[in-house]
Write a protein that holds these residues in place. Structure first.
Motif, PDB file in Angstrom:
ATOM      1  N   ALA A  78       0.828  -1.216   0.000  1.00  0.00           N
ATOM      2  CA  ALA A  78       0.000   0.000   0.000  1.00  0.00           C
ATOM      3  C   ALA A  78       0.856   1.257   0.000  1.00  0.00           C
ATOM      4  O   ALA A  78       0.503   2.262  -0.607  1.00  0.00           O
ATOM      5  CB  ALA A  78      -0.944   0.008   1.198  1.00  0.00           C
ATOM      6  N   ASN A  79       1.979   1.166   0.710  1.00  0.00           N
ATOM      7  CA  ASN A  79       2.845   2.350   0.808  1.00  0.00           C
ATOM      8  C   ASN A  79       4.306   1.936   0.662  1.00  0.00           C
ATOM      9  O   ASN A  79       5.016   1.741   1.641  1.00  0.00           O
ATOM     10  CB  ASN A  79       2.623   3.054   2.144  1.00  0.00           C
ATOM     11  CG  ASN A  79       3.573   4.228   2.313  1.00  0.00           C
ATOM     12  OD1 ASN A  79       4.251   4.645   1.359  1.00  0.00           O
ATOM     13  ND2 ASN A  79       3.634   4.773   3.516  1.00  0.00           N
ATOM     14  N   PRO A  80       4.768   1.840  -0.591  1.00  0.00           N
ATOM     15  CA  PRO A  80       6.167   1.455  -0.803  1.00  0.00           C
ATOM     16  C   PRO A  80       7.135   2.606  -0.522  1.00  0.00           C
ATOM     17  O   PRO A  80       8.341   2.483  -0.777  1.00  0.00           O
ATOM     18  CB  PRO A  80       6.202   1.048  -2.280  1.00  0.00           C
ATOM     19  CG  PRO A  80       5.026   1.698  -2.919  1.00  0.00           C
ATOM     20  CD  PRO A  80       4.005   1.962  -1.841  1.00  0.00           C
ATOM     21  N   GLY A  81       6.641   3.730  -0.009  1.00  0.00           N
ATOM     22  CA  GLY A  81       7.531   4.834   0.352  1.00  0.00           C
ATOM     23  C   GLY A  81       7.065   6.166  -0.208  1.00  0.00           C
ATOM     24  O   GLY A  81       7.614   7.212   0.143  1.00  0.00           O
ATOM     25  N   ASP A  82       6.048   6.140  -1.067  1.00  0.00           N
ATOM     26  CA  ASP A  82       5.574   7.405  -1.652  1.00  0.00           C
ATOM     27  C   ASP A  82       4.472   8.057  -0.816  1.00  0.00           C
ATOM     28  O   ASP A  82       4.063   9.182  -1.094  1.00  0.00           O
ATOM     29  CB  ASP A  82       5.110   7.196  -3.105  1.00  0.00           C
ATOM     30  CG  ASP A  82       4.050   6.111  -3.241  1.00  0.00           C
ATOM     31  OD1 ASP A  82       3.844   5.330  -2.281  1.00  0.00           O
ATOM     32  OD2 ASP A  82       3.422   6.037  -4.310  1.00  0.00           O
ATOM     33  N   LEU A  83       3.990   7.372   0.210  1.00  0.00           N
ATOM     34  CA  LEU A  83       2.964   7.935   1.088  1.00  0.00           C
ATOM     35  C   LEU A  83       3.525   7.942   2.515  1.00  0.00           C
ATOM     36  O   LEU A  83       4.640   7.480   2.734  1.00  0.00           O
ATOM     37  CB  LEU A  83       1.674   7.103   0.986  1.00  0.00           C
ATOM     38  CG  LEU A  83       1.075   7.004  -0.438  1.00  0.00           C
ATOM     39  CD1 LEU A  83      -0.053   5.992  -0.487  1.00  0.00           C
ATOM     40  CD2 LEU A  83       0.584   8.367  -0.908  1.00  0.00           C
ATOM     41  N   SER A  84       2.752   8.455   3.465  1.00  0.00           N
ATOM     42  CA  SER A  84       3.314   8.620   4.814  1.00  0.00           C
ATOM     43  C   SER A  84       2.524   7.817   5.855  1.00  0.00           C
ATOM     44  O   SER A  84       1.289   7.776   5.824  1.00  0.00           O
ATOM     45  CB  SER A  84       3.280  10.102   5.182  1.00  0.00           C
ATOM     46  OG  SER A  84       3.618  10.252   6.538  1.00  0.00           O
TER      47      SER A  84
END
Ligand SMILES: NC(=O)c1ccc[n+]([C@@H]2O[C@H](COP(=O)([O-])OP(=O)(O)OC[C@H]3O[C@@H](n4cnc5c(N)ncnc54)[C@H](O)[C@@H]3O)[C@@H](O)[C@H]2O)c1
Ligand SMILES: O=C(O)[C@H](O)CO
Length: 318
Positions: free
Chosen positions: A11-17
Motif C-alpha cells: 500500500a505504501n512502498p515509500g511514496d505515502l506517509s
C-alpha cells in the motif's frame, strides 16, 4: 495503544506517509511478515493492520490483547471473521477506494484481448508492416465490443462501475448478484448464473471470495460458456479453478482470459495459467494506482479514529 502494520509495503512502498498513523499510538510498520513471524510481531498489539497476511482462528486465539483488525484492502477473505466476532474484535475493510482503478483494469484486459496493441507493436518492430503486401495486416481476431453481452457477477462497487463503462461501449449488460447497493438502470438486466454463463461473450467476476463463491468458475461452468467467450477476474484467484480454466483455454472451450488475481500470490512457477493459451495476467495491481492508494491510507486512518472514538465504521462483522 500498540499498533502493528504487518505488511505495509504494497500500500505504501515509500511514496505515502505513515506519520499520522504513528501519531495515534506506539506504532511499528513492517514491510512484509512471513506466516512464521506473525505471532511474535503481533504479540501485545491492540490494533493490527494487514493487507494479505492471514489471521486465522488459531492466530487470533493466540493474541489476547487484540481489539481491532484493520484490513488494508476491500477483500477481507484473509481474516477468520467468525473467530474475531466471538472475541469481540472489530474488523474493518476499506471499501470503494480502488473502484475506478479496478473497473479501468477490467477494460484494460478486455481491450488487450480484443485489440492486442502490444502484439501489433511487437510485430511492427520485427518489420512485419514494412514488409506487408497490404496497407494493413492482422493475425488475431479483432472484436468490436458494441452489441456484445457482458455478464457481471457481483454488482457492488467494482461490478457496477464496470457495468457503467460497458454501457458506454454499447454493450448489453447482464448481472448476477446477491444484492446491490445501487438503483439499477434499465440497461442492466438481472439474470441467473446458468443464463449468464451460456449467453455472455465476456464474463467478469466481482464478488467477494467466500465459501459459496470459491471455484464458482469450474469445468462445468466453463463448458456452459461460448467458445469465443472471454473470462475476466479482478476479484480473487480462488473464484476460479485454475487447472479447469487452463484446460478450457488450451482446448478451445473458451477463447481467452484476463486475470489480475491468482489463487496463490506470487504464483508458483508451475501454475498452469502461466503457460495457458490466450491467458493474460497482471500481478494483482488493479487496485494499486497512486490515487487509489492515497484513498486507502486516508480511509485506514478514518477507520481507526472512528474505532478509537467508539463508533466503528466499515465494520465487516454483521
Ligand atoms: N484486483 C484488485 O486489485 C481488487 C481491488 C478491489 C477489490 N477486489 C476484490 O473484488 C471484490 C469485489 O470488490 P467490490 O469493491 O466490488 O466489493 P463490493 O462489496 O462493493 O461488491 C461485491 C458484490 O458482490 C455481491 N456478492 C456477494 N456474494 C455473492 C455471490 N455469492 N454471488 C454474486 N454476488 C455476490 C455483493 O452483494 C456485492 O454487491 C472484493 O471482495 C475483492 O476481493 C480486487
Ligand atoms: O481487495 C483489495 O482491495 C485488493 O485486492 C488489494 O488488496
Amino acid at each position: 495503544m500498540k499498533i502493528v502494520v504487518l505488511d505495509g509495503y504494497a500500500a505504501n512502498p515509500g511514496d505515502l506517509s505513515w506519520d499520522e498513523l504513528k501519531s495515534l499510538g506506539e506504532c511499528t510498520v513492517y514491510d512484509r511478515t512471513a506466516p512464521a513471524e506473525v505471532l511474535e510481531r503481533a504479540a501485545g498489539a491492540d490494533i493490527l493492520l494487514t493487507n494479505k497476511v492471514v489471521l486465522d482462528a488459531t492466530t487470533i486465539a493466540a493474541l489476547p490483547q487484540l481489539k481491532y483488525i484493520g484490513v488494508l484492502a476491500t477483500g477481507y477473505n484473509i481474516i477468520d471473521t467468525a473467530a474475531a466476532k466471538e472475541r469481540g474484535i472489530t474488523v474493518t475493510n476499506i471499501p470503494a477506494y480502488s473502484t475506478p482503478s479496478v473497473a479501468q483494469m477490467v477494460f484494460a484486459h478486455i481491450l488487450n484481448i480484443t485489440q492486442r496493441v502490444q502484439h501489433y507493436t511487437d510485430e511492427i518492430h520485427k518489420g512485419r508492416w514494412t514488409n506487408s503486401p497490404d496497407f494493413c495486416f492482422w493475425d488475431t481476431p479483432l472484436i468490436e465490443l458494441s452489441g456484445k453481452k457482458i455478464g457481471i457477477i457481483g454488482l457492488g462497487q467494482t461490478g457496477y462501475n464496470t457495468a457503467r463503462i460497458a454501457i458506454g461501449f454499447g454493450m448489453e449488460v447482464h448481472a448476477y448478484t446477491s444484492k446491490s447497493p445501487f438503483q439499477l438502470p434499465p440497461e442492466i438486466k438481472k439474470t441467473e448464473l446458468d443464463e449468464l454463463f451460456a449467453n455472455c461473450d465476456i464474463i467478469s467476476l466481482h464478488c467477494p471470495l467466500t465459501d459459496s463463491t470459491r471455484e464458482l468458475v469450474n469445468a462445468a461452468r466453463l463448458k456452459q460458456m461460448k467458445p469465443n467467450a472471454i473470462l475476466i477476474n479482478t476479484g480473487r484467484g480462488p473464484l476460479v479453478n485454475e487447472q479447469d480454466l487452463a484446460d478450457a483455454l488450451n482446448n478451445g472451450t473458451i477463447f481467452a482470459a484476463g486475470l489480475d488475481v491468482l489463487s496463490q500470490e506470487p504464483p508458483r512457477a508451475d501454475n498452469p495459467l502461466l503457460t495457458a493459451r490466450n491467458c493474460y495476467i497482471t500481478p494483482h495491481i488493479a487496485w494499486a494506482s497512486a490515487a487509489a492508494r492515497e484513498r486507502l491510507m486516508q480511509i485506514m486512518l478514518d477507520n481507526i479514529k472512528a474505532f478509537l472514538d467508539g463508533k466503528p465504521i466499515n465494520s465487516v462483522i454483521k
